[in-house]
Write a protein that holds these residues in place. Structure first.
Motif, short mmCIF file in Angstrom:
data_model
loop_
_atom_site.label_atom_id
_atom_site.label_comp_id
_atom_site.label_asym_id
_atom_site.label_seq_id
_atom_site.Cartn_x
_atom_site.Cartn_y
_atom_site.Cartn_z
N ARG A 120 4.41 -4.61 4.74
CA ARG A 120 3.87 -4.27 6.06
C ARG A 120 4.01 -2.77 6.31
N LEU A 121 5.11 -2.20 5.86
CA LEU A 121 5.29 -0.75 6.01
C LEU A 121 4.31 0.02 5.14
N ARG A 122 3.90 -0.55 4.03
CA ARG A 122 2.84 0.08 3.25
C ARG A 122 1.55 0.12 4.06
N GLU A 123 1.28 -0.94 4.82
CA GLU A 123 0.10 -0.97 5.69
C GLU A 123 0.23 0.06 6.81
N VAL A 124 1.44 0.20 7.34
CA VAL A 124 1.67 1.23 8.37
C VAL A 124 1.39 2.61 7.79
N ALA A 125 1.84 2.84 6.56
CA ALA A 125 1.58 4.12 5.91
C ALA A 125 0.09 4.38 5.76
N GLU A 126 -0.66 3.36 5.38
CA GLU A 126 -2.10 3.52 5.24
C GLU A 126 -2.76 3.83 6.59
N ALA A 127 -2.24 3.22 7.64
CA ALA A 127 -2.78 3.50 8.98
C ALA A 127 -2.53 4.96 9.37
N TRP A 128 -1.36 5.49 9.01
CA TRP A 128 -1.08 6.90 9.30
C TRP A 128 -1.97 7.80 8.44
N ARG A 129 -2.22 7.39 7.20
CA ARG A 129 -3.11 8.19 6.34
C ARG A 129 -4.50 8.26 6.95
N ALA A 130 -4.95 7.12 7.50
CA ALA A 130 -6.28 7.09 8.11
C ALA A 130 -6.37 8.05 9.28
N ARG A 131 -5.23 8.34 9.90
CA ARG A 131 -5.19 9.30 11.00
C ARG A 131 -4.98 10.73 10.50
N GLY A 132 -4.85 10.90 9.19
CA GLY A 132 -4.69 12.23 8.63
C GLY A 132 -3.27 12.73 8.61
N ASP A 133 -2.27 11.85 8.82
CA ASP A 133 -0.87 12.27 8.86
C ASP A 133 -0.19 11.82 7.58
N GLU A 134 -0.23 12.66 6.56
CA GLU A 134 0.33 12.31 5.27
C GLU A 134 1.86 12.26 5.29
N ARG A 135 2.50 13.10 6.08
CA ARG A 135 3.97 13.10 6.17
C ARG A 135 4.47 11.79 6.77
N GLN A 136 3.82 11.34 7.83
CA GLN A 136 4.20 10.06 8.43
C GLN A 136 4.00 8.93 7.43
N ALA A 137 2.92 9.00 6.68
CA ALA A 137 2.66 7.97 5.68
C ALA A 137 3.78 7.93 4.64
N LEU A 138 4.25 9.11 4.22
CA LEU A 138 5.34 9.16 3.25
C LEU A 138 6.62 8.58 3.83
N ASN A 139 6.92 8.93 5.09
CA ASN A 139 8.12 8.38 5.73
C ASN A 139 8.10 6.86 5.73
N GLN A 140 6.95 6.29 6.08
CA GLN A 140 6.86 4.83 6.17
C GLN A 140 6.94 4.18 4.79
N LEU A 141 6.35 4.82 3.78
CA LEU A 141 6.46 4.28 2.42
C LEU A 141 7.91 4.33 1.94
N ARG A 142 8.60 5.40 2.25
CA ARG A 142 10.01 5.50 1.83
C ARG A 142 10.85 4.44 2.53
N ASN A 143 10.60 4.22 3.81
CA ASN A 143 11.32 3.15 4.51
C ASN A 143 10.97 1.78 3.92
N GLY A 144 9.71 1.62 3.55
CA GLY A 144 9.30 0.36 2.93
C GLY A 144 10.01 0.14 1.60
N ALA A 145 10.14 1.18 0.81
CA ALA A 145 10.85 1.07 -0.46
C ALA A 145 12.31 0.71 -0.23
N ALA A 146 12.93 1.27 0.82
CA ALA A 146 14.32 0.95 1.13
C ALA A 146 14.46 -0.52 1.51
N VAL A 147 13.50 -1.05 2.27
CA VAL A 147 13.52 -2.46 2.63
C VAL A 147 13.37 -3.32 1.38
N ALA A 148 12.46 -2.96 0.50
CA ALA A 148 12.26 -3.72 -0.74
C ALA A 148 13.52 -3.75 -1.58
N GLY A 149 14.24 -2.62 -1.64
CA GLY A 149 15.46 -2.56 -2.43
C GLY A 149 16.62 -3.32 -1.82
#
Length: 343
Positions: A272-301
């Protein structure tokens, strides 16, 4: 090629640490011989955002890589071999010498013995804080108080000390505001003030809670505070404690609204956080997308079945968009290339 660049960065950092000092402190240098295996093993649990520098008792000491941030201003964490949550050691290298002897990094009866090495390390690292031995010798020295004394950037320790000294939750709520005003950008002071305002039902709790959810939270609050702070020893636990506050009144179109029914304590929330990251990318915010992907990876781990090579590749691709050619992207990409060694 990426491994050569990564090793150069590791060796550049290690060169600042005198070999005789690190040997006496039992810090073994990560080198070419074991880097791939260590990185692969760590990356099954921890997002590949931590550059391993030293190893001790099978635990890695690593620099937290943030695109655009120099390593001297980056936090140092311990990656335990038997846990899924990184442990903050120091918020920057100048605070590392003393932080390395705060329990559990060192046993109290061992501190006086290695104190000359602590002083030597502080002298070798330009700008490092030279600590005072006396507080470490106190028989009941509290970890939060020691960390707060040696590392002014540790907002969690500072908050824990100040709030823990209060006699009521009302007093703790007021103290949380005071501590936050000292460093209003600190993630963990924001966390404490959001919890305090929610408990007190006074002031804006949603704003700081939402701000924390917008960031990468790579480690937990890690200090018990009886009045306001629930158990939160990992990044996902911090985020989950604030999720209800952050999402209150949030418009459905906001990327974080995708988390309404998703707990940071559930493995499926990683996707779901990967989807959040994609939503931020669609808004042009690549830094926010990275933050959400990193949080998603932490949840997966921490709460899923572990990270995968695909997660490493996702992090590499997004880090490349934020900082083309940067070390963060190189490390995540290399973790994906050697991921099979951690099986």
């Amino acid at each position: 090629m990426s491994s050569e660049s990564i090793l150069r960065h590791i060796e550049e950092i290690q060169a600042r640490f005198p070999a005789e000092v690190t040997e006496r402190m039992r810090l073994e240098r990560v080198g070419a011989e074991h880097l791939d295996e260590m990185l692969a093993r760590a990356s099954t649990v921890f997002p590949p955002v931590f550059l391993p520098i030293f190893e001790r008792d099978a635990n890695l000491y690593a620099v937290h890589l943030v695109p655009g941030r120099p390593w001297r201003a980056s936090a140092w964490v311990e990656l335990p071999h038997d846990a899924a949550a990184p442990v903050l050691v120091a918020t920057a290298v100048q605070y590392l010498p003393a932080a390395l002897v705060v329990p559990p990094q060192a046993f109290p009866n061992f501190v006086a013995e290695i104190w000359p090495q602590v002083q030597a390390l502080a002298e070798a690292l330009a700008g490092a804080v030279s600590p005072d031995l006396e507080p470490f010798l106190q028989p009941r020295a509290k970890r939060a108080r020691l960390l707060s004394g040696v590392d002014p950037g540790n907002g969690a320790a500072r908050s824990a000390v100040e709030l823990g000294a209060c006699g009521s939750w009302e007093e703790a709520a007021e103290r949380a505001e005071q501590v936050w005003r000292e460093a209003p950008e600190d993630t963990y002071r924001l966390f404490a003030v959001a919890m305090a305002r929610a408990k007190r039902k006074q002031g804006d709790a949603t704003g700081p809670a939402r701000e924390v959810l917008s960031r990468e939270v790579a480690w937990g609050f890690m200090h018990a505070v009886k009045w306001l702070i629930p158990p939160s020893d990992s990044g996902p636990e911090v985020l989950e404690a604030l999720r209800p506050l952050a999402l209150a009144g949030l418009e459905d179109e906001h990327p974080l609204a995708l988390l309404r029914e998703s707990s940071y304590r559930q493995g499926e929330t990683a996707e779901r956080l990967r989807e959040v990251a994609e939503a931020w990318r669609a808004r042009g915010d690549e830094r926010q997308a990275l933050n959400q992907l990193r949080n998603g990876a932490a949840v997966a781990g921490a709460h899923g079945s572990g990270l995968t090579r695909v997660w490493c590749e996702r992090l590499a691709e997004q880090a490349e968009r934020v900082e083309p050619g940067g070390l963060s992207a190189q490390l995540a990409r290399h973790a994906g290339e050697v991921f099979h060694l951690g099986a």
